[in-house]
Design a protein around this motif. Structure first.
Motif, PDB file in Angstrom:
ATOM      1  N   UNK B  28     -50.662  35.978 109.455  1.00  0.00           N
ATOM      2  CA  UNK B  28     -51.344  36.216 108.383  1.00  0.00           C
ATOM      3  C   UNK B  28     -52.765  35.461 107.956  1.00  0.00           C
ATOM      4  N   UNK B  29     -52.666  34.114 108.167  1.00  0.00           N
ATOM      5  CA  UNK B  29     -53.880  33.470 108.118  1.00  0.00           C
ATOM      6  C   UNK B  29     -54.954  33.854 109.014  1.00  0.00           C
ATOM      7  N   UNK B  30     -54.774  34.151 110.272  1.00  0.00           N
ATOM      8  CA  UNK B  30     -55.605  34.632 111.286  1.00  0.00           C
ATOM      9  C   UNK B  30     -56.249  36.143 110.550  1.00  0.00           C
ATOM     10  N   UNK B  31     -55.276  36.966 110.224  1.00  0.00           N
ATOM     11  CA  UNK B  31     -55.509  38.273 109.562  1.00  0.00           C
ATOM     12  C   UNK B  31     -56.646  38.096 108.439  1.00  0.00           C
ATOM     13  N   UNK B  32     -56.276  37.172 107.672  1.00  0.00           N
ATOM     14  CA  UNK B  32     -57.059  37.145 106.425  1.00  0.00           C
ATOM     15  C   UNK B  32     -58.177  36.600 106.893  1.00  0.00           C
ATOM     16  N   UNK B  33     -58.441  35.638 107.763  1.00  0.00           N
ATOM     17  CA  UNK B  33     -59.899  35.211 108.384  1.00  0.00           C
ATOM     18  C   UNK B  33     -60.612  36.407 108.781  1.00  0.00           C
ATOM     19  N   UNK B  34     -59.687  37.175 109.677  1.00  0.00           N
ATOM     20  CA  UNK B  34     -60.620  38.311 110.075  1.00  0.00           C
ATOM     21  C   UNK B  34     -61.046  39.471 109.140  1.00  0.00           C
ATOM     22  N   UNK B  35     -60.302  39.437 108.104  1.00  0.00           N
ATOM     23  CA  UNK B  35     -60.555  40.295 107.149  1.00  0.00           C
ATOM     24  C   UNK B  35     -61.919  39.945 106.275  1.00  0.00           C
ATOM     25  N   UNK B  36     -61.939  38.553 106.106  1.00  0.00           N
ATOM     26  CA  UNK B  36     -63.157  38.034 105.499  1.00  0.00           C
ATOM     27  C   UNK B  36     -64.442  38.257 106.343  1.00  0.00           C
ATOM     28  N   UNK B  37     -64.307  37.999 107.631  1.00  0.00           N
ATOM     29  CA  UNK B  37     -65.605  38.218 108.599  1.00  0.00           C
ATOM     30  C   UNK B  37     -65.679  39.442 108.412  1.00  0.00           C
TER      31      UNK B  37
END
Lengths: 217, 274
Positions: B28-37
């Motif tokens: 989830x953390x990785x995915x949120x970072x990806x979403x932000x980028x």
């Protein structure tokens, strides 16, 4: 039929009702998922009947092993974008089906034995599919909260199911080899099946057509 | 022993659940970072797209003003001066000759009125938005053919459909740039324009019979219009192919899949797995 088995069937009815209510709006993979829940419900009822009538539900569990794999891998087939992975899934469906017949005829007789030879490799395949789908999600993120993404819930359910099933089978073998009473495993199996189908229910409830139309082929 | 069984099972379950939960939280953390980028990248591309559209509009307006001023200078003012001169000569002329002069001046004036009317169909963004790409290119072809600067021929294959205002604006700007290049540098006599409308593919091809150019020349020209065309094509998800060799003219082909929407153009990621 025990109370826990009845509760499990009730849960399956609720989850399949969710899927059927939303059926017209679902894309192909989630339609397949709805049918998979219905199939599991039918298998559980048949299994209870066979257990009480013939004192042997092995044929039903044998059938369940292959039916589950065909449903879940077909769902994955529609969720993946990569042609190579999709082809690999079709290949695995064919191979597992062939192996199922070989196993049922020669290795673990259809009417006698629980088909661990089918369950073990298919659980490994589920874990691989699940990890690959998580990777795909990271490659193509969408600007929608992850908890509202049914693919995320389905994939989490599959990862949970495959790993707990692996543990269940491993512990069952260990307990049986050491002649230990396995009633705890029985409840553990129900516990993980409850969680698995609750997660499937969440994935159908959280269904977001905007995101999932991309998977419909 | 039952107690031992349960504790083994609880331990194994706890380890398994902790592992799965840890993995899911990490994901989830990785995915949120990806979403932000991804969101930042999308915003950057959208802003670039808007800037490019604005630039294309300004360039088109500049081009339109240049066309109008050239038309006024080379055509309208010349004709009007000629008419003025002609009418000035009628003083003291015999009645039949005077009438003839007046008639010819009247004809010239009506031709000038026509030219002015054509000119008023200014080739602005609004014109494309209202009339579409095909009509706008047709008008431009007519204007250039009338001017005698270059012989243009146009063909359309398939049933034309709208590619979206912004896409058509960029495509027209590419067309305008290619036409300008042909007029200024190619020494061409003829330019063939073809538009092909298929279900999943649109192509705009411009083929001239001019001098052409070598690959080296193409890549040496800094800030060349050709590079601009390629960049603009990429911006709308199209592919620009430019083929030329010395003495063999130049062929510019823009291919676009109208069903493929660009993330920066509409803010969506249609192929996302969610």
């Amino acid at each position: 039929m025990s109370i826990i088995a009845l509760l499990y069937c009730l849960l399956l009815i609720v989850v399949s009702a969710i899927g059927l209510t939303w059926y017209g709006r679902l894309t192909v993979p989630f339609k397949i998922l709805t049918f998979s829940v219905l199939a599991v419900l039918l298998i559980n009822v048949l299994s209870a009947i066979y257990s009480s009538k013939y004192k042997n539900n092995a044929p039903i569990l044998q059938a369940e092993s292959i039916i589950e794999y065909l449903f879940y891998s077909a769902t994955y087939y529609y969720l993946f974008k990569s042609k190579m992975i999709r082809m690999a899934i079709i290949g695995s469906m064919i191979l597992v089906t062939i192996f199922f017949f070989i196993n049922a005829l020669f290795l673990q007789p259809f009417h006698k034995v629980f088909p661990t030879n089918i369950y073990l490799p298919t659980q490994v395949l589920y874990v691989i599919f699940s990890l690959l789908l998580f990777k795909q999600m990271l490659l193509y993120p969408v600007n929608i909260n992850i908890v509202k993404q049914s693919v995320f819930w389905y994939n989490t359910a599959m990862l949970f199911y495959a790993t707990t099933m692996f543990l269940t089978l491993g512990l069952t073998n260990y307990y049986s080899a050491h002649k230990i009473n396995d009633y705890a495993i029985y409840y553990f199996w129900y516990f993980s099946s409850f969680i698995f189908h609750i997660l499937i229910g969440v994935s159908l409830l959280a269904y977001n057509r905007k995101i999932n139309t991309a998977h419909a082929r | 022993m039952p107690g031992e069984n349960i504790s083994t099972l609880i331990l194994a379950t706890a380890v398994l659940f902790a592992g799965i939960t840890g993995f899911i939280i990490y994901f989830i953390i990785l995915y949120r970072n990806k979403q932000l980028i991804n969101k930042q990248e999308q915003e950057r591309l959208q802003s670039e797209f808007r800037n490019e559209i604005l630039r294309a509009q300004i360039e088109m307006q500049e081009q339109t003003l240049t066309n109008i001023s050239r038309e006024i200078h080379d055509n309208i003012s010349q004709v009007l001066s000629f008419v003025k001169l002609d009418l000035a000569l009628t003083d003291g002329m015999a009645e039949p000759d005077k009438q003839q002069k007046i008639n010819s001046s009247r004809e010239l004036l009506s031709q000038t009125i026509n030219d002015l009317r054509n000119l008023s169909k200014s080739l602005s963004f609004e014109y494309i938005a209202v009339n579409g790409l095909v009509k706008t290119i047709e008008t431009e072809v007519e204007r250039i053919n009338n001017s005698g600067l270059l012989g243009l021929s146009m063909s359309i294959e398939g049933e034309s459909y709208s590619l979206g205002e912004q896409h058509e604006l960029v495509l027209f700007r590419i067309f305008q740039e290619a036409l300008n290049n042909t007029l200024k540098h190619a020494s061409a006599k003829h330019l063939k324009i073809s538009l092909q409308y298929f279900n999943h593919l649109f192509t705009l091809t411009l083929e001239d019979d001019g001098d052409g150019f070598s690959k080296e020349l193409r890549y040496n020209q800094s800030g060349s219009g050709l590079k601009n065309m390629e960049n603009r094509a990429v911006l709308i998800g199209a592919v620009a192919t430019i083929e030329s060799s010395p003495g063999k003219g130049c062929c510019i082909k823009i291919s676009l899949n109208p069903l493929e929407q660009q993330v920066y153009a509409d803010g969506n990621y249609p192929n996302s797995p969610g």
